[in-house]
Design a protein around this motif. Structure first.
Motif, PDB file in Angstrom:
ATOM      1  N   VAL A   1     -15.778  45.017 -21.154  1.00 37.59           N
ATOM      2  CA  VAL A   1     -16.995  45.709 -20.715  1.00 37.59           C
ATOM      3  C   VAL A   1     -17.439  45.158 -19.359  1.00 37.59           C
ATOM      4  O   VAL A   1     -17.789  45.906 -18.441  1.00 37.59           O
TER       5      VAL A   1
ATOM      6  N   ARG B   1     -23.535  51.672 -16.822  1.00 32.67           N
ATOM      7  CA  ARG B   1     -23.963  51.108 -15.560  1.00 32.67           C
ATOM      8  C   ARG B   1     -23.888  52.158 -14.475  1.00 32.67           C
ATOM      9  O   ARG B   1     -22.923  52.880 -14.367  1.00 32.67           O
TER      10      ARG B   1
ATOM     11  N   GLU C   1     -17.263  52.048 -25.748  1.00 32.32           N
ATOM     12  CA  GLU C   1     -17.924  50.744 -25.702  1.00 32.32           C
ATOM     13  C   GLU C   1     -18.822  50.642 -24.479  1.00 32.32           C
ATOM     14  O   GLU C   1     -19.865  49.995 -24.520  1.00 32.32           O
ATOM     15  N   SER C   2     -18.417  51.275 -23.397  1.00 29.19           N
ATOM     16  CA  SER C   2     -19.168  51.179 -22.147  1.00 29.19           C
ATOM     17  C   SER C   2     -18.659  52.220 -21.173  1.00 29.19           C
ATOM     18  O   SER C   2     -17.587  52.802 -21.371  1.00 29.19           O
ATOM     19  N   CYS C   3     -19.443  52.480 -20.118  1.00 29.29           N
ATOM     20  CA  CYS C   3     -18.956  53.341 -19.046  1.00 29.29           C
ATOM     21  C   CYS C   3     -19.667  53.004 -17.750  1.00 29.29           C
ATOM     22  O   CYS C   3     -20.733  52.390 -17.749  1.00 29.29           O
TER      23      CYS C   3
ATOM     24  N   GLY D   1     -22.843  51.346 -26.940  1.00 28.63           N
ATOM     25  CA  GLY D   1     -22.256  50.771 -25.745  1.00 28.63           C
ATOM     26  C   GLY D   1     -23.242  50.627 -24.608  1.00 28.63           C
ATOM     27  O   GLY D   1     -24.443  50.749 -24.761  1.00 28.63           O
ATOM     28  N   ARG D   2     -22.708  50.348 -23.407  1.00 31.60           N
ATOM     29  CA  ARG D   2     -23.530  50.141 -22.236  1.00 31.60           C
ATOM     30  C   ARG D   2     -23.113  51.079 -21.116  1.00 31.60           C
ATOM     31  O   ARG D   2     -21.970  51.463 -21.013  1.00 31.60           O
TER      32      ARG D   2
ATOM     33  N   SER E   1     -16.082  42.381 -25.084  1.00 33.60           N
ATOM     34  CA  SER E   1     -17.178  42.062 -24.165  1.00 33.60           C
ATOM     35  C   SER E   1     -16.655  41.756 -22.764  1.00 33.60           C
ATOM     36  O   SER E   1     -17.242  42.183 -21.759  1.00 33.60           O
TER      37      SER E   1
ATOM     38  N   CYS F   1     -21.611  60.189 -22.655  1.00 42.55           N
ATOM     39  CA  CYS F   1     -22.476  59.055 -22.378  1.00 42.55           C
ATOM     40  C   CYS F   1     -23.480  59.272 -21.265  1.00 42.55           C
ATOM     41  O   CYS F   1     -24.648  58.952 -21.426  1.00 42.55           O
TER      42      CYS F   1
ATOM     43  N   SER G   1     -17.565  47.009 -15.633  1.00 43.22           N
ATOM     44  CA  SER G   1     -18.777  46.965 -14.822  1.00 43.22           C
ATOM     45  C   SER G   1     -18.488  46.406 -13.430  1.00 43.22           C
ATOM     46  O   SER G   1     -18.963  46.930 -12.420  1.00 43.22           O
TER      47      SER G   1
ATOM     48  N   ASP H   1     -14.827  55.572 -18.698  1.00 43.52           N
ATOM     49  CA  ASP H   1     -15.228  55.094 -20.031  1.00 43.52           C
ATOM     50  C   ASP H   1     -14.242  54.063 -20.562  1.00 43.52           C
ATOM     51  O   ASP H   1     -13.034  54.208 -20.379  1.00 43.52           O
TER      52      ASP H   1
END
Length: 332
Positions: free
Chosen positions: A113, A280, A245-247, A277-278, A110, A322, A117, A228
Motif C-alpha cells: 500500500v 490517495r 486494498e488501496s488506490c 482500503g485507502r 501494508s 473506489c 502511494s 488499484d
C-alpha cells in the motif's frame, strides 16, 4: 544445489548379472528414491504456491463503450459455443494488469500500500500533466487459451510501459516479490479457459473463428485515471470488481459528486469502492466540462438563480469503484 530426480540412482551395466539379493536391494533403493522424489516434488509444489501471485496493480476499465463491446463479443462467442460461457470474465472485472506480486502477510500488504502511494509522484512526473488515453482495438489470444482485446500501439502505450517499469522498481526496492521474467504486454482479458477446470477437459483450445468479425473492432478509449492494488483471492465487490486494498488517483474524472452523494452511494452498495482500503490523491472531483459560473460552482452576487439542469444517468454498477465513493480530502 537442488536435488535432481534420480540423481542417487547408480547406473548399472544393463548386461550385468545380479544375484537375487542384489536385485532386491536395487528395488528397495528405487522405492526409496521414488519416495524422495515425491517429497521433493511436494516441496517444489509448496514453494510454487508460496510465491504464486495473489495481488496485482490494476487499471480498471470504466468506459461503458469498452465494456459494452466486450459484452457483445462474449455474447457472440457463447451463441456459437455455449460451453465457453464458463470462460467469460465478468464485465465488472475488466481491467489491465500492470504488475503482479505475492504478499504473504498483513505487513507485506501494508508495505505494498505504501509502495503504491509512493509511486504516485513518480508516475505524475512521467505524465507531466498530460492524460494517457489507452485505445483498445482488435482481438488476439495467448496459445488459444486466453482471449483478450489488444491495446493499440501509440505514444501513450510507451508511457504506460514506463509507468509499469517505474512501479515495479518501487515495489522491488521495498522488498516485495513483484513482476517476473516475462515482458510486460498490456492487454484486456475477456475470456480464459483456466476459469473452469471442468471446461479445460472439454475444450482444449478456443477457436479464433468464434470472434473473427471482431478481429479489428475498435472498442474505445480508457483514460488512465487510477491505479488499484487488488487481491486475486479475496471476495469481489458487488459490482464484480476486485477487492481493493488501496488506490491512487492520477486524473480527476469530469463529473461532480457531492459529499452526500458519496455517502448515499457507499451506503447503497453496503461497501465502499475500496473495501477497507485507502485512497490517495483524489481531492474533490471537478464539475463536468463546460459548466457555467467560471467553474466555481457558486452563484455570483445579484445573479438570478437558474434551474439546475437534469443530471445525466449514473454509470452502471461495475463502474462504481473506489474514486467514486472514497475521497481523502473532501472539504466540510
Amino acid at each position: 544445489m537442488v536435488e535432481m530426480p534420480f540423481v542417487n540412482i547408480d547406473i548399472e551395466d544393463e548386461f550385468a548379472v545380479r544375484s537375487t539379493s542384489e536385485v532386491n536391494i536395487k528395488k528397495k533403493r528405487k522405492r526409496t528414491t521414488g519416495r524422495e522424489n515425491e517429497e521433493d516434488n511436494e516441496r517444489k509444489k509448496k514453494k510454487k504456491e508460496q510465491y504464486r501471485p495473489n495481488f496485482f496493480i490494476s487499471i480498471p476499465i470504466t468506459n461503458s463503450e469498452i465494456s459494452g463491446g466486450v459484452q457483445a463479443v462474449q455474447d457472440t462467442i457463447i451463441q456459437k459455443d455455449h460451453r465457453l460461457s464458463k470462460a467469460m470474465v465478468h464485465c465488472g472485472s475488466l481491467h489491465v494488469t500492470l504488475l503482479v506480486m505475492h504478499l504473504s502477510s498483513k505487513e507485506e500488504v501494508s508495505t505494498a500500500v505504501d509502495a503504491l502511494s509512493d509511486s504516485k509522484d513518480l508516475v505524475e512526473d512521467l505524465l507531466k500533466g498530460k492524460t494517457v488515453d489507452l485505445s483498445f482495438q482488435g482481438i488476439d489470444h495467448f496459445r488459444n487459451e486466453v482471449g483478450f482485446v489488444k491495446l493499440a500501439e501509440s505514444d501513450h502505450t510507451a508511457i504506460l510501459m514506463e509507468i509499469a517499469e517505474t512501479i515495479k522498481k518501487i515495489f522491488q526496492e521495498k522488498g516485495i516479490l513483484a513482476g517476473g521474467d516475462r515482458a510486460f504486454k498490456p492487454h484486456l482479458t475477456f475470456m480464459k479457459l483456466s476459469k473452469s477446470p471442468k471446461l479445460r477437459k472439454e475444450v482444449k483450445k478456443i477457436d479464433p473463428s468464434l470472434y473473427e468479425k471482431f478481429k479489428s473492432h475498435y472498442f474505445g478509449d480508457e483514460i488512465l485515471h487510477r491505479l488499484d492494488l487488488c487481491s486475486m483471492l479475496k471476495k469481489k465487490q458487488p459490482n464484480g470488481y476486485y477487492y481493493c486494498e488501496s488506490c491512487v488517483i492520477l486524473v480527476r474524472l469530469p463529473f461532480s459528486t457531492s459529499r452526500q452523494e458519496l455517502q448515499d452511494g457507499a451506503a447503497a452498495l453496503k461497501t465502499p469502492g475500496i473495501t477497507g482500503g485507502r485512497v490517495r490523491g483524489a481531492g474533490a472531483l471537478r464539475s463536468p466540462a463546460g459548466s457555467q459560473r467560471g467553474g466555481t460552482g457558486m452563484r455570483q452576487q445579484g445573479e438570478e438563480e437558474e434551474e439546475e439542469p437534469p443530471r445525466p444517468p449514473e454509470p452502471p454498477a461495475p463502474f462504481l469503484s473506489c474514486s467514486r465513493f472514497l475521497l481523502p480530502t473532501l472539504s466540510a
